[in-house]
Enzyme design. Structure first.
Site, PDB file in Angstrom:
ATOM      1  CD  GLU A 373      -3.469  -9.695  20.762  1.00  0.00           C
ATOM      2  OE1 GLU A 373      -4.092  -9.284  19.527  1.00  0.00           O
ATOM      3  OE2 GLU A 373      -2.613  -9.387  20.943  1.00  0.00           O
ATOM      4  CG  HIS A 460       2.017  -1.358  19.884  1.00  0.00           C
ATOM      5  ND1 HIS A 460       2.175  -1.582  18.599  1.00  0.00           N
ATOM      6  CD2 HIS A 460       1.419  -2.609  20.124  1.00  0.00           C
ATOM      7  CE1 HIS A 460       1.528  -2.806  17.886  1.00  0.00           C
ATOM      8  NE2 HIS A 460       0.910  -3.446  19.019  1.00  0.00           N
TER       9      HIS A 460
END
Length: 806
Positions: A373, A460
């Site tokens: 992140e 993703h």
């Protein structure tokens, strides 16, 4: 009355420099004799790059209607410059139109990284109104428009550039979390051209969800204990408040804080749960969590631990001080929503969110999730990879790469490093990870090999190409203890070069070469350039082989692999030196290496009686008078070499010596007399007392990026047997640990005598002394330079400086 403290005021010198910068005037500067050419400052790099914009428009795909705004710059250790610019066309922002100007150390244009294929030529008069564009965007992505008006832009993110509206739509994603979609509406046809989510999550959001303000620093940094669920028992950086309690706020890492989202989000579409909706974690004894999910601080310890290792990885490996490089820490929220089955980064709130997972799965506060992140934040602050298509896949891949490298860097007992992504979350409920880097298609959706359809899948899944490339570059193809990674389309086998080199190549490419609309084909070129910059043919050829192994072919105009890095070691020339027969001689030679590797020294032509150590110290006692032509060579581990040539003149053993103390006003009791110093350095304040008398020299202590200097030119007599420079130094700091963040460098001329840092902090003054016999018969400048980074102060206080000869 509160006494005046010059360290709490803007010093006159700093103010003048600021005014000069605002007016575009050059700041005054001094250089020591024989000093190496300094690296360009950010302002100089940007100014030279702007000049290149005017003279190299063709290379930048520029039209007469383009304007460029500097976004950031990087200067390599060898002086090469990389300056990023955003592009405007007829006053409109061009999404995907950014450029990077690459220049030599002298500012000469070398090349440019460009997202556009050709100069822009289009109308900026829309047929669709802004209100209609907002309605069309909301119709395509359920939610409500953000408060801002739709922005007219030129969309060059995908396909042929066109006039478009950028509409931000706030809503809720399929996984239950907040969504902030950037929707590009064609300003002529009203069709949706592209869209991406500002909330960049750990897992894909197109699956249904499973069932089920900053705290002020009061007292200062401290060490706490974490009892995490994912990481076990660990040490945490925390803050001790004035009331004696501890909180999960880390002053040593930019005041990054971990808070309890209280199982709330923001139904209005804001990504930040806000301080008002969240709770701080506090502890009376400095322990957070109890290794069970019954204690809400347990997962907070996990997240806080992951953030501190990510911060340290980027700072210690890549020299990056925080996500944006500005020393500011981010906020992390745990217990986000109820059974939230994801984690995410949002640049708009500069924060991370961690869900507890769906019923039956585990919290998302895993070590590689934190690295992932925060990696999104790093990407946003440099390359700004657009979160759709292949650039979005590269964005996700970058986060997986850095998440993995953080896991290896931490090497935590409770989370053994591997090339699995999210393996401790058990997101599928069967013990498998979320993603595999060795062979991404094991998840049934990710692409292991590039194809023309890669740009069309969820970011993703398109990230698999970059993940497998990195795995093969670091580990190699085929079977290993980490997994099995076959090459695509029967490509030749790949020999890995290790995590350290592979990670530095990827970071360099991201920081210096990748543009917002990067594709895998362009990333191949960017990483080849980065490998050439940092290493040489072996690593560069490994990069090419790893891209071929994931089906990204050779590109037109891609660079050849260089036999050596673009910058071999640079030896700092000490200038012509003198010695004397029968008198001990000592001269330290220094060098810098572009890769940051240690170098080994050798020399030819040294006078009889002198020798050089592998660390660069020339020492011994000359036995023969005369002048010697000396060449010092520094080599890095790859055998790349740099040299410096100078003379050493040895005088006969004759002449007398008059004992003397050479430094004038060494105790500073006459104020600044005989010294040249930054404003405010020589003072008689009591908050940092002098060792003797009332005055001393106080460098730094600001708690922000700052440099202080103190110099005096002295004439060192010849014919003496003892030449001793001595001074007392007191160092105290708000930093913690053994990493050198703030530094004091002591020099005689261009020779570095010593470097001290916050890691050398001690109570009281400490005596330091050095032999300056090598400078006999010379006039030399004694200098003390304190450099402080962007957070947490360090005070370097100097008193009683003497140079005794006898």
């Amino acid at each position: 009355m509160v006494p005046f403290d010059p360290k709490r005021a803007v010093k006159a010198g700093a103010g003048l420099a600021l005014v000069a910068g605002l007016l575009g005037l050059p700041a005054a500067a001094t250089a020591a004799p024989n000093a190496p050419t300094p690296l360009a400052s950010a302002s100089v790099a940007v100014a030279d790059a702007k000049a290149s914009l005017r003279t190299h428009g063709a290379a930048l795909r520029a039209s007469g209607s383009d304007a460029f705004v500097a976004k950031g710059s990087t200067v390599d250790p060898n002086g090469t410059r990389h300056v990023r610019f955003d592009r405007n066309y007829k006053g409109l922002p061009v999404l995907g139109g950014d450029v990077i100007v690459h220049s030599a150390a002298n500012g000469q244009f070398k090349e440019a990284s460009v997202g556009l294929e050709a100069p822009l030529n289009l109308s900026t008069s829309p047929a669709v109104t802004a209100q209609r564009a907002a309605a069309l965007a909301v119709g395509g992505y359920a939610g409500k428009p953000a408060s801002s008006t739709p922005q007219l832009v030129v969309d060059a993110t995908a396909g042929s550039p066109a006039l478009a509206y950028r509409v931000v739509v706030d809503g809720k994603a399929a996984d239950g979390g907040t969504s902030r979609m950037n929707v590009l509406i064609d300003a002529q046809s009203g069709l949706i051209r592209n869209a991406w989510d500002d909330v960049q999550t750990f897992a894909t959001r197109n699956r249904a969800a499973k069932a089920g303000a900053a705290t002020a620093i009061a007292a200062g940094p401290a060490t706490g204990n974490g009892k995490g669920y994912q990481v076990g028992n660990v040490t945490l950086g925390v803050n001790q408040k004035a009331d004696g309690n501890y909180e999960l706020l880390d002053p040593s890492r930019g005041n990054g804080e971990t808070r309890d989202a209280n199982n709330k989000g923001d139904a209005q579409g804001n990504t930040d749960p806000t301080v008002a909706n969240s709770l701080s974690f506090t502890s009376a004894n400095g322990t957070f969590g109890d290794n069970t999910l019954n204690n809400r601080a347990t997962v907070a310890a996990d997240a806080h631990y992951g953030v501190q290792w990510t911060w340290d990885y980027f700072k210690n490996v890549h020299g990056r001080n925080g996500i944006k490089g500005d020393g500011v820490g981010a906020r992390s929220y745990v217990h986000y929503y109820v059974n939230y089955d994801n984690a995410g980064w949002s640049d708009s709130c500069f924060c991370m969110i961690y869900g507890d997972g769906a019923a039956g799965s585990k919290p998302f506060t895993e070590l590689d999730v934190a690295g992932h992140e925060m990696g999104h934040g790093v990407t946003a602050s440099v390359a700004g990879l657009i979160y759709s298509g292949e650039s979005g896949g590269l964005n996700e891949s970058t986060s997986d790469i850095f998440g993995t490298l953080v896991e290896f860097y931490a090497n935590a007992a409770a989370d053994t490093p591997d090339y699995l992504i999210g393996e401790k979350i058990d997101i599928r409920g069967n013990g498998t990870p979320l993603r595999w880097m060795d062979e991404p298609n094991k998840d049934g959706s990710s692409h292991s090999c590039w194809s023309t359809s890669t740009k069309n899948v969820d970011v993703h899944y398109s990230s698999g190409v970059g993940n497998k490339f990195f795995y093969q570059l670091a580990v190699g193809s085929g079977s290993s203890s980490w997994g099995n990674s076959p090459t695509c389309a029967s490509a030749p086998a790949v020999t890995g070069i290790g995590n350290d080199k592979a990670g530095k190549i990827w970071y360099k490419a991201l920081d210096a070469y990748m543009t917002t609309s990067e594709t895998y084909a362009k990333a191949r070129i960017s990483t080849i350039k980065a490998a050439n910059d940092l290493y040489g043919a072996t690593e560069c050829n490994a990069v090419k082989a790893a891209w071929k192994a994931v089906n990204v072919a050779v590109q037109t105009g891609e660079p050849a692999c260089a036999s050596t890095p673009s910058g071999s070691p640079t030896v700092t020339n000490p200038g012509n030196l003198t010695g004397k027969v029968g008198v001990a001689f000592s001269q330290q030679v220094s060098a810098t290496d572009p890769q940051g590797d240690a170098v080994t020294f050798s020399a030819t032509g040294l006078p009889a009686g002198l020798a050089i150590s592998t660390s660069g110290l020339i020492s011994g006692t000359p036995t023969t008078a005369g002048t010697a032509n000396v060449v010092v060579t520094a080599k890095d581990p790859a055998n790349n070499a740099g040299t410096a040539s100078f003379t050493i003149t040895v005088s006969p053993a004759s002449g007398g010596c008059t004992a003397a103390q050479v430094v004038a006003n060494g105790g500073f009791e006459s104020g600044a007399a005989s010294w040249t110093a930054s404003s405010g350095v020589i003072d008689n304040g009591t908050s940092q007392p002098a060792r003797s008398g009332s005055y001393k020299a106080w460098l730094n202590g600001y708690g922000k990026a700052h440099t202080d200097t103190l110099t005096q030119s002295v004439t060192v007599p010849s014919g003496c047997s003892t030449y001793t420079l001595s001074f007392y130094v007191h160092i105290d700091t708000a930093e913690s640990g053994t990493t050198a963040y703030d530094k004091l460098t002591v020099k005689a001329g261009t020779t570095t005598l010593a470097t001290y840092s916050n890691a050398n902090a001690a109570s009281g003054y400490v005596l330091k002394s050095f032999n300056l016999s090598a400078f006999a018969g010379q006039t030399v400048t004694l200098s003390f330079t304190g450099v402080e980074d962007s957070s947490l102060k360090t005070n370097f206080v100097i008193d009683d400086v003497n140079l005794n000869v006898s």
